[in-house]
Scaffold this active site. Structure first.
Site, PDB file in Angstrom:
ATOM      1  N   GLY A 121      16.086 -22.776 -20.463  1.00  0.00           N
ATOM      2  CA  GLY A 121      15.695 -21.963 -19.313  1.00  0.00           C
ATOM      3  C   GLY A 121      14.908 -20.763 -19.761  1.00  0.00           C
ATOM      4  N   GLY A 122      14.523 -19.971 -18.812  1.00  0.00           N
ATOM      5  CA  GLY A 122      13.727 -18.795 -19.114  1.00  0.00           C
ATOM      6  C   GLY A 122      14.476 -17.804 -19.986  1.00  0.00           C
ATOM      7  N   VAL A 149      20.549 -23.789 -23.834  1.00  0.00           N
ATOM      8  CA  VAL A 149      21.958 -24.089 -23.661  1.00  0.00           C
ATOM      9  C   VAL A 149      22.378 -25.226 -24.589  1.00  0.00           C
ATOM     10  CG1 VAL A 149      23.764 -24.631 -21.998  1.00  0.00           C
ATOM     11  CG2 VAL A 149      21.729 -23.395 -21.261  1.00  0.00           C
ATOM     12  N   ILE A 195      21.454 -28.910 -24.399  1.00  0.00           N
ATOM     13  CA  ILE A 195      21.594 -29.632 -23.131  1.00  0.00           C
ATOM     14  C   ILE A 195      20.739 -29.020 -22.039  1.00  0.00           C
ATOM     15  CG2 ILE A 195      23.876 -30.672 -23.494  1.00  0.00           C
ATOM     16  CD1 ILE A 195      25.077 -28.260 -22.032  1.00  0.00           C
ATOM     17  N   GLY A 196      19.968 -28.030 -22.361  1.00  0.00           N
ATOM     18  CA  GLY A 196      19.101 -27.465 -21.332  1.00  0.00           C
ATOM     19  C   GLY A 196      18.343 -26.262 -21.858  1.00  0.00           C
ATOM     20  N   GLY A 255      17.221 -18.562 -22.099  1.00  0.00           N
ATOM     21  CA  GLY A 255      17.818 -19.029 -23.331  1.00  0.00           C
ATOM     22  C   GLY A 255      17.971 -20.546 -23.342  1.00  0.00           C
ATOM     23  N   LYS A 303      25.065 -20.525 -24.229  1.00  0.00           N
ATOM     24  CA  LYS A 303      23.677 -20.167 -23.944  1.00  0.00           C
ATOM     25  C   LYS A 303      23.217 -19.164 -24.980  1.00  0.00           C
ATOM     26  CE  LYS A 303      20.717 -19.449 -20.198  1.00  0.00           C
ATOM     27  NZ  LYS A 303      20.607 -19.345 -18.771  1.00  0.00           N
ATOM     28  N   ASP A 341      18.365 -15.980  -9.165  1.00  0.00           N
ATOM     29  CA  ASP A 341      17.626 -17.130  -9.680  1.00  0.00           C
ATOM     30  C   ASP A 341      18.332 -18.435  -9.316  1.00  0.00           C
ATOM     31  OD1 ASP A 341      15.648 -18.532 -10.960  1.00  0.00           O
ATOM     32  OD2 ASP A 341      16.448 -18.214 -12.990  1.00  0.00           O
TER      33      ASP A 341
END
Ligand SMILES: *[C@@H]1O[C@H](CO)[C@@H](O)[C@H](O)[C@H]1NC(C)=O
Ligand SMILES: *[C@@H]1O[C@H](CO)[C@@H](O)[C@H](O)[C@H]1NC(C)=O
Ligand SMILES: *[C@@H]1O[C@H](CO)[C@@H](O)[C@H](O)[C@H]1NC(C)=O
Ligand SMILES: *[C@@H]1O[C@H](CO)[C@@H](O)[C@H](O)[C@H]1NC(C)=O
Length: 961
Positions: A682-683, A687, A679-680, A685, A701, A802
């Protein structure tokens, strides 16, 4: 027998002297004498090591034509150009006196060799040659502070003109020769700090001119000569620190000039003669540590000059003499360790000069009256171990110089006066073993010099004030055996000097603060018999100096830290808890019980779970320990569940079970992290969404694998950090349920939020339209509250580092939740040597480019960007520039493109609110972090709808100072 040899040698030296006198009287010509002196000095110099090259001027260059050494270093001559003074004090000389030709210096009056390294040839012969007795003109002889050995030769009896004889601080042995009595001119005799033995010769009483007699720190025995009182000129009599026995002679009363009488640390018995009260000049009386009995002399302070009086460590009895009550000259008083009695407040007065008083270990009674607050120079006040009653008077607070207050082991009641917190000179405060009640005053936190605090064994209640964490010089903290409750202040972890901490036998609850791992000086930690719960911080492994630990009888569980003090602790120091495990005798090893449960099927790893007890209504919090660490431990013994306390068993088995189960379930629910569940990204990991069999939804995550690379890097701070984060509960912060680490995957398990990230909503035309102005204002408020909480209400504060729209998640009601709090720090800790995770480009505060220091103000900046983004609907790069260049933000002069054009432009009340937010956002973007408001300020202003501009003005005013 030795005596007779000495006598023979003595008469021999007379003979030699005679020869010398005859020869010198023959050759009166000064040149001859000088030549002899020059030669003698040069010969002696040749035998010495002149370590500091002081003797370079003692030169043979012109010898034998050089007629006089009078210009040489350390030498002075009389008018006849014969050497009268040799002063080589502190000249760094090493050597003996054996090459020194005493007979060559018939006119020597002052001979000073003090503070060098003059020694003996060997231990059998005296290091001071017999011939020294030839120096018949000698007036002053300083041999003190060298390495001289052997006995004093009897020839010293010939030094009839001697006034000063200093031989202290050497290694002389034997008895003090009888002949000393022949030195009729002697005024100063100091032989202290040697190894003289035998008894004091009676002949010493013949030295009628003696003013100073110092024989202390030797091995002298026997009685003090009865006739000592005939030394009528004596000012200082110091014969203490020997083995002298018998009574203090009554004749001492005749030494009418005596100022200092120092006979402590011997074996004197009998009573202190009453006649001592007749010594009108007596300023120092030190009779401590003998075997003295009876009462103190009645007129002790009659002369009105007594300053230092120590009689501690005897068997003295009775009340204080009345003369002492009015003895205003007193400076230092020690009477501790006797059997004195009387009322502490009636029998002592006010002492304007008193610096130090110790009355401990006696039988004084009564209350500490306010009178004790009037000896204003007191630095040390000790009345421990008496029968003192009543309370501590607040007048003690007047003693502003006080370094040490010891009132322990009495029967004091009442509270600890708050005024003690004003006595900022305190170094030691000792009030243990009384019946003090009430709270520990928070004011004690002002005593920043305090090194020692013992309040143990009282009835103190409520919490330990966290202000004690300000006492950065504290070494010793004992609050044991009281009724203290609530948590242990985290701030105590700041006390880097602490070496002894005893909080045992109280009712302290909650967890042992992980911050205790900063107590780098800790030797002893006693927390037994409390209600402490949770896991012992694994960071205690860092406390290398820890030697003694007792955590027994609490509610602790989980592995003991990998620290010698824990691992080598006897079971008595660990027992009575709720399931401690680990590598210590008597504890279960921290391994799961294999083959018993259906879930422990053939999996190639072991998971050990540290437990976070279940919280009602929330998914069971699970904290999975590290496969990597425990893989090393080959002997996974079966835990002996039958022996455990039923409750203990339940908790442990459940947690092990759930932890391992959770890991398996998550792998299964995401089909081993299939993209379909992603579902996502990021830098840090990817998700995934995982639906557990219980129907609970979680976000998982999965950390990029490089962060778990077989190092033990996840252990210490990392696990603590996770522990800390799992404990945080705020409606605007995504809950972290736990962390699982495994050789294949490491992941963090979070609360799942339906609507996903703010970023994805703002990107989506439809969803963005759903997000009307009031929802948007609400989101900004939520983020502000969440950040304010983490910055101001959590200790130590947690900086997000962040904040971006990708990290703001929305629940079904569009309530904002900040995700990934602390993750940046976690990953930094986990990946030991990797570069720090920095924020997302565009949200990072400008100062981050030049200083890598991450502060709360970095989050404030990111918040400013985020708030503009929410209003603008997209990353507001141009908007930031135009807003920052604007002198003033007002409703009337807003940039055109400030509002998200997918919504109707705001009007009315909502417009007002948005303008406020806009003003705040601009304040947050101030290039200088100092001038940005705190999140607390922001969250305050956003919450109060009234007088917004006033509040904002106020904040801006304060920022711009
Ligand atoms: C010492 O004096 C004598 C005569 O008195 C002379 O012969 C000799 O050279 C002198 N020596 C030195 C080293 O000056
Ligand atoms: C030797 O010199 C020191 C200072 O250089 C002085 O204190 C001391 O009194 C002198 N000793 C004698 C015997 O004159
Ligand atoms: C002290 O004196 C008593 C007699 O008064 C004697 O019995 C005892 O041994 C002495 N103690 C010491 C340590 O000398
Ligand atoms: C008393 O003792 C102090 C230190 O213990 C000292 O500085 C002071 O000179 C002494 N007073 C007298 C009169 O000797």
């Amino acid at each position: 027998m030795g005596g007779s040899i000495f006598e023979k040698l003595g008469s021999l030296s007379f003979l030699i002297m005679f020869v010398v006198l005859v020869s010198s009287s023959k050759g009166v010509a000064s040149a001859t004498v000088s030549t002899d002196e020059v030669g003698a000095l040069l010969r002696w110099k040749a035998s010495l090591q002149d370590t500091q090259s002081h003797l370079t001027s003692w030169s043979a260059q012109h010898f034998p034509n050089e007629t006089s050494p009078c210009t040489w270093f350390a030498i002075s001559c009389n008018t006849a150009k014969s050497v009268s003074t040799i002063n080589l004090t502190m000249s760094g000389l090493q050597g003996t006196l054996h090459e020194f030709s005493f007979s060559s210096f018939p006119n020597l009056e002052h001979f000073d060799l003090s503070m060098n390294s003059i020694f003996g040839r060997n231990i059998l012969t005296s290091s001071v040659p017999l011939e020294m007795g030839n120096l018949s003109e000698l007036v002053e002889l300083y041999l003190n502070t060298n390495k001289l050995t052997g006995q004093i030769p009897q020839t010293f009896g010939n030094l009839r003109k001697l006034k000063v004889l200093y031989m202290f601080e050497n290694m002389f042995v034997g008895s003090i020769p009888l002949e000393i009595g022949k030195l009729a001119s002697l005024s100063n005799l100091s032989l202290h700090t040697n190894n003289f033995s035998g008894s004091l010769p009676d002949s010493i009483c013949d030295l009628r001119h003696l003013a100073l007699l110092e024989l202390y720190r030797n091995n002298l025995s026997g009685p003090i000569p009865e006739n000592i009182g005939s030394l009528k000129s004596l000012l200082v009599l110091n014969v203490g620190e020997n083995q002298l026995s018998g009574p203090i002679p009554i004749s001492i009363g005749n030494m009418s000039k005596l100022q200092v009488l120092y006979i402590r640390n011997s074996k004197l018995s009998g009573s202190i003669p009453q006649v001592i009260g007749d010594l009108m000049n007596l300023a120092v009386l030190r009779v401590a540590s003998n075997n003295l009995t009876g009462h103190l002399p009645q007129n002790l302070c009659k002369g009105g000059v007594l300053a230092n009086f120590t009689a501690n460590g005897n068997r003295l009895v009775g009340r204080m003499p009345e003369s002492l009550r009015n003895c205003t000259t007193l400076y230092r008083v020690r009477l501790d360790g006797n059997q004195f009695t009387g009322n502490i407040s009636e029998d002592f007065g006010e002492y304007p000069n008193l610096d130090y008083i110790n009355l401990s270990d006696n039988k004084f009674y009564g209350e500490i009256s306010e009178k004790w607050g009037k000896s204003l120079r007191l630095k040390n006040l000790e009345i421990a171990a008496n029968n003192i009653t009543g309370s501590i008077p607040p007048e003690i607070g007047n003693l502003t110089q006080l370094h040490l207050l010891n009132l322990s082991w009495n029967h004091l009641v009442g509270t600890i006066p708050m005024v003690l917190g004003e006595l900022t000179s305190f170094v030691k405060l000792i009030l243990n073993d009384n019946q003090l009640s009430g709270v520990i005053p928070q004011e004690l936190g002002s005593l920043t010099d305090l090194e020692f605090l013992d309040l143990s064994k009282n009835n103190l209640s409520q919490s330990i004030p966290s202000s004690l964490g300000n006492l950065v010089n504290m070494h010793h903290l004992n609050l044991s055996s009281n009724k203290l409750s609530q948590g242990t202040p985290i701030k105590l972890g700041q006390l880097k000097q602490l070496s002894v901490v005893d909080l045992s036998h109280n009712s302290l609850s909650q967890e042992i603060p992980t911050e205790f791992c900063n107590l780098e000086s800790l030797l002893t930690l006693n927390l037994c018999h409390n209600n402490l719960s949770g896991v012992v911080p694994q960071t205690f492994a860092d406390l290398r100096g820890l030697e003694f630990v007792d955590i027994s009888y609490n509610r602790l569980w989980g592995p003991i830290p990998e620290n010698r003090a824990f691992q080598e602790a006897p079971i008595e120091a660990l027992q009575g808890n709720q399931g401690l495990c680990g590598n210590a005798t008597g504890l279960q090893p921290c391994t799961m019980t294999p083959a018993k449960k259906k879930h422990s099927s053939n999996i190639g790893y072991k998971v050990v779970c540290l437990v976070v007890p279940p919280v009602a209504g929330v998914l069971i919090l699970v904290f999975c320990g590290i496969c990597i660490t425990y893989r090393r431990k080959k002997n996974c013994q079966k835990s002996d569940e039958e022996d455990m306390h039923p409750k203990e068993f339940e908790l442990r088995s459940m947690s092990i079970f759930e932890g391992k189960l959770l890991y398996e379930e998550i792998v299964k629910a995401t089909e081993d992290f299939e993209d379909a569940y992603c579902i996502g990204k990021g830098g840090t990991g990817i998700v995934y969404k995982a639906k557990l069999p219980s129907n609970d939804l979680v976000a998982v995550k999965k950390l990029h694998s490089t962060h778990c690379d077989g190092e033990r890097s996840f252990e210490k701070e990392f696990l603590n950090e996770v522990m800390a984060l799992t404990g945080i509960r705020h409606r605007n912060i995504v809950k972290l349920y736990g962390f699982c680490s495994h050789s294949r995957h490491s992941f963090l398990v979070y609360e799942y939020l339906e609507r996903g990230s703010l970023f994805s909503i703002l990107c989506n035309e439809e969803a963005a339209k759903e997000l009307d102005w009031s929802k948007r204002v609400n989101i900004i408020k939520g983020v502000a509250h969440g950040l304010s909480y983490m910055h101001s209400d959590v200790s130590p504060p947690i900086v997000h580092r962040d904040i971006t729209s990708k990290n703001i998640l929305l629940d079904a009601e569009y309530e904002a939740c900040i995700s990934d709090f602390g993750t940046a720090k976690l990953l930094e800790l986990g990946a030991s040597n990797r570069t720090a995770v920095v924020g997302t480009f565009g949200y990072v505060a400008p100062e981050h480019a030049y200083t890598l220091k991450v502060t709360e103000k970095c989050d404030v900046y990111s918040f400013g960007v985020l708030a503009l983004e929410v209003m603008n609907g997209k990353y507001p790069s141009d908007l930031i520039r135009s807003l920052l260049s604007q002198a003033e933000i007002r409703e009337g002069n807003l940039p055109e493109d400030v509002w998200d054009d997918r919504l109707e432009p705001p009007t009315g009340k909502i417009l007002e609110e948005l303008v406020t937010v806009l003003m705040l956002a601009v304040a947050c973007l101030h290039p200088n972090p100092q001038f940005r408001p705190t999140m607390f300020d922001v969250s305050q202003v956003i919450t109060m709808h009234i007088d917004l501009s006033d509040r904002l003005g106020l904040i801006q005013g304060s920022i711009c100072v």
